[in-house]
Design a protein around this motif. Structure first.
Motif, short mmCIF file in Angstrom:
data_model
loop_
_atom_site.label_atom_id
_atom_site.label_comp_id
_atom_site.label_asym_id
_atom_site.label_seq_id
_atom_site.Cartn_x
_atom_site.Cartn_y
_atom_site.Cartn_z
N PHE A 81 79.48 107.07 -129.51
CA PHE A 81 80.50 107.84 -130.22
C PHE A 81 80.34 107.63 -131.71
O PHE A 81 80.45 108.55 -132.49
CB PHE A 81 81.90 107.45 -129.76
N PRO B 201 87.68 106.61 -122.13
CA PRO B 201 88.14 106.08 -123.42
C PRO B 201 89.55 105.48 -123.30
O PRO B 201 90.27 105.76 -122.34
CB PRO B 201 88.16 107.31 -124.32
N VAL C 80 71.31 111.21 -126.50
CA VAL C 80 71.74 112.14 -125.46
C VAL C 80 71.42 111.59 -124.07
O VAL C 80 72.24 111.65 -123.15
CB VAL C 80 71.09 113.53 -125.68
N THR D 91 78.71 103.77 -126.32
CA THR D 91 78.73 105.11 -125.73
C THR D 91 78.25 106.16 -126.71
O THR D 91 78.42 107.35 -126.47
CB THR D 91 80.14 105.47 -125.26
N LEU E 152 85.96 112.28 -125.66
CA LEU E 152 85.49 112.74 -124.36
C LEU E 152 84.28 113.66 -124.51
O LEU E 152 83.27 113.49 -123.80
CB LEU E 152 86.63 113.51 -123.69
N ILE E 153 84.36 114.62 -125.43
CA ILE E 153 83.22 115.54 -125.54
C ILE E 153 82.08 114.94 -126.35
O ILE E 153 80.93 115.24 -126.10
CB ILE E 153 83.60 116.94 -126.08
N CYS E 154 82.42 114.07 -127.31
CA CYS E 154 81.33 113.49 -128.11
C CYS E 154 80.55 112.41 -127.35
O CYS E 154 79.48 112.03 -127.76
CB CYS E 154 81.87 112.90 -129.41
N THR E 155 81.11 111.90 -126.26
CA THR E 155 80.35 110.93 -125.49
C THR E 155 79.70 111.58 -124.27
O THR E 155 79.07 110.90 -123.47
CB THR E 155 81.24 109.76 -125.01
N SER E 156 79.89 112.89 -124.12
CA SER E 156 79.08 113.57 -123.10
C SER E 156 77.82 114.07 -123.81
O SER E 156 77.78 114.12 -125.02
CB SER E 156 79.86 114.70 -122.43
N PRO E 157 76.81 114.40 -123.02
CA PRO E 157 75.54 114.75 -123.67
C PRO E 157 75.59 116.11 -124.37
O PRO E 157 74.93 117.06 -123.97
CB PRO E 157 74.53 114.75 -122.52
N VAL E 158 76.40 116.20 -125.41
CA VAL E 158 76.55 117.44 -126.15
C VAL E 158 76.34 117.12 -127.62
O VAL E 158 76.85 116.13 -128.12
CB VAL E 158 77.98 118.00 -125.97
N LEU F 181 79.78 120.27 -118.58
CA LEU F 181 79.29 119.54 -119.77
C LEU F 181 78.23 118.52 -119.37
O LEU F 181 77.31 118.24 -120.12
CB LEU F 181 80.44 118.78 -120.42
N ARG F 182 78.41 117.95 -118.17
CA ARG F 182 77.50 116.91 -117.72
C ARG F 182 76.27 117.47 -117.04
O ARG F 182 75.49 116.73 -116.43
CB ARG F 182 78.25 115.98 -116.74
N ARG G 186 73.87 108.89 -123.20
CA ARG G 186 75.17 109.45 -122.83
C ARG G 186 75.15 110.02 -121.41
O ARG G 186 76.16 110.05 -120.73
CB ARG G 186 75.57 110.53 -123.83
N LYS G 187 73.98 110.49 -120.99
CA LYS G 187 73.88 111.00 -119.62
C LYS G 187 74.02 109.89 -118.58
O LYS G 187 74.48 110.12 -117.47
CB LYS G 187 72.53 111.71 -119.42
N TYR H 266 82.25 107.22 -119.16
CA TYR H 266 83.11 106.50 -120.11
C TYR H 266 84.55 106.97 -119.97
O TYR H 266 84.84 108.16 -119.98
CB TYR H 266 82.58 106.76 -121.52
#
Lengths: 320, 238
Positions: free
Chosen positions: A50, A80, A70, A48, B82-88, A101-102, A73-74, A78
């Motif tokens: 991370f 966790p 990126v 993923t 959560l935020i590090c695995t979103s496209p950010v 965010l998405r 990730r799109k 996921y």
């Protein structure tokens, strides 16, 4: 399509994931099974984006975790381990935050959030603070967040841990539903979960893949022998085991327990896979007037046996 | 940019969902209010001098308290995943957190505008000095905030983050307070590094590009450290 190539991860001197490779074609539910600390979560964290692997790489549809992080990730949804979410937010706010965010387009955000609330069964808790929710609901909120951008690939790290049996059943049926059109990767250390939902299992132990095959393949590769469980009550002497040795096809006998007072013997008979000796066994017992069959059933080598065998030996077996 | 705003918005909301923002702003206003009142009524002077002298000190506690949870809490609760695995991008996370702290800072600083209004009604304060003072506070506060954000990336533990940022800010603040004991050549270097020296320059009413550049580079350096420390998870174990 997911292609994992020679994935390795070191935490300092500890090698958590050791040269793992596998390929997952489109759609279907794949279980990643392993005891605690086997490297499942680490593998998923690398997939993923991370954290990057020490060596090796992951391709998703020809996209690489290094160059197209990126974009990958799109494509992935996921959940966790332990389902971390902001406990001080309420459910709807949280879903809108994730939607933002998405990068879900403005005109479909409302629709998507509503769809998620419906499909994950969150109607009753929409306005509540996440911190106040039960674990089952929290897990569903996490799942809704993972699904909100309609990803092609869904990666769930121990999605049912800590839930009660009803909640587990609900989450599993939801996962099964999703597996019809998406690729779902479920990590777990619970065997019944794999048996219930997965089409294919990858068993990991100490950072290595010890088995990778469909559920039936794994089970049948361990079925060189068939096994029957007997419970027989005898009127005379309780020592009946030796008499079975003579029967053709019987490979070994295994006493389970013996009750002297009511003269009940419980035992297993192992016989070769090539011939079915059940009719013969039945006739043999019928001939002996002193015996009564209380129970007779075929024993499956359960996935549990296989799992224990594989992960305890730590050897490469059943690599299909 | 879009992602930075999303993250900053959530962070600001969480300041106000938890009592952090309310408690800190109340305490800040209480302390500054007492000093403001005593100067105005006891000394009979229409100035904000006392407040501008005091705020850098209050901020040494105040800003680490605001920023201590920003990233360390995400690490502790696992939401970082959560935020590090979103496209950010990681840089967007750091900037989002920084702007959230900055917004709270702006809100706090400008809640003291009531003092200025009182001064305007009661006397004739020097407007230029007050405006300069506010600009100085904003820059200094932002610099503190960037230090705080950096400190919150290094640990899961908020207390550790607080102590580290408090310590760094304290050192930067005290640097020009030992001028008597050290040789002049070293003194001028220390003076240039000190946060308070530049603030006092601005608060006098002189907005010099050197002071602005000093604060901007401090902000940049610590945000860069924060970004660097956040991406460390990619190379070390977490």
């Amino acid at each position: 399509m997911i292609k994992v190539q020679n994935l390795t991860k070191d935490y300092g001197h500890l090698r958590a994931v050791d040269n793992i490779s596998f390929t997952i074609p489109k759609s279907g539910i794949i279980g990643i099974l392993g005891p605690n600390g086997a490297g499942k979560t680490t593998t998923l964290k690398m997939m993923t984006c991370f954290m990057p692997p020490t060596e090796g790489t992951v391709f998703i549809d020809e996209k690489n975790i290094y160059q197209n992080s990126v974009e990958i990730r799109k494509m992935i949804g996921y959940l966790p381990e332990g389902c971390p979410i902001y406990t001080e937010m309420n459910v709807v706010d949280f879903l809108y935050f994730i939607a933002e965010l998405r990068d879900i387009p403005k005109d479909s955000v409302n629709r998507r959030v509503k769809e998620m609330i419906d499909s994950c069964g969150l109607e009753e808790v929409v306005g509540k603070e996440i911190g106040e929710l039960s674990k089952g609901y929290r897990q569903r909120v996490g799942l809704a967040a993972a699904l909100i951008h309609d990803p092609e690939i869904l990666i769930l790290d121990e999605p049912t841990s800590g839930l009660d049996p009803n909640q587990i059943a609900e989450i599993r049926s939801l996962i099964k539903q999703l597996g019809k059109e998406k690729t779902v990767l479920v990590s777990t250390h619970i065997l019944s979960e794999v048996e219930a939902i997965c089409e294919r299992v990858i068993i990991i132990d100490r950072g290595k893949i010890v088995a990778d095959a469909s559920l039936e393949e794994i089970q049948s590769s361990f079925h060189n022998q068939n096994r029957i469980y007997f419970e027989i009550q005898s009127k005379k002497d309780a020592d009946i085991l030796p008499e079975f040795e003579a029967i053709k096809g019987v490979e070994s006998l295994q006493l389970f327990s013996k009750h002297e007072e009511d003269m009940i013997t419980k035992f297993f008979i192992n016989y070769s896979k090539d011939m079915d000796i059940r009719p013969e066994l039945y006739n043999f017992i019928k001939k002996n007037k002193d015996w009564t069959i209380l129970e007779m059933r075929t024993e499956q080598h359960s996935l549990e046996d296989i799992f224990r065998q594989l992960t305890e030996k730590g050897e490469e077996v059943a690599h299909a | 940019m879009h992602n930075i705003i999303t993250i900053a918005k959530r962070e600001i909301k969480s300041y106000f969902f938890t009592p952090v923002a309310y408690i800190l702003m109340t305490i800040f206003l209480l302390i500054t209010g007492w000093f403001f009142g005593s100067e105005l009524f006891l000394v009979n002077e229409a100035t904000m001098r006392n407040i501008f002298a005091l705020t850098p000190l209050i901020f040494i506690f105040f800003i680490p308290a605001v920023t201590m949870r920003s990233i360390s809490e995400e690490k502790r609760s696992g939401t970082i995943e959560l935020i590090c695995t979103s496209p950010v991008k990681d840089s967007e996370i750091v900037l989002g957190k920084f702007f959230a702290a900055f917004s709270l800072l702006v809100a706090t600083i400008f809640s003291t505008i009531i003092y200025v209004i009182i001064l305007l009604i009661l006397g004739k304060p020097d407007g230029g000095v007050i405006v300069a003072g506010y600009i100085g506070l904003l820059f200094m506060g932002s610099a503190y905030a960037s230090i705080g954000i950096f400190a919150s990336t290094i640990s899961k533990n908020q207390i550790v983050s607080f102590i580290v940022s408090f310590f760094i800010i304290m050192v930067l603040y005290l640097l020009d307070k030992f001028m008597y004991f050290i040789p002049t050549w070293l003194g001028s270097i220390l003076q240039y590094i000190s946060v308070d020296y530049h603030f006092q320059n601005i608060a006098r009413g002189v907005i010099d590009s050197r002071d602005i550049i000093y604060y901007l580079s401090l902000i940049f350096v610590f945000l860069f450290f924060a970004w660097n420390s956040l991406t460390k998870r990619k190379y070390l174990s977490t």
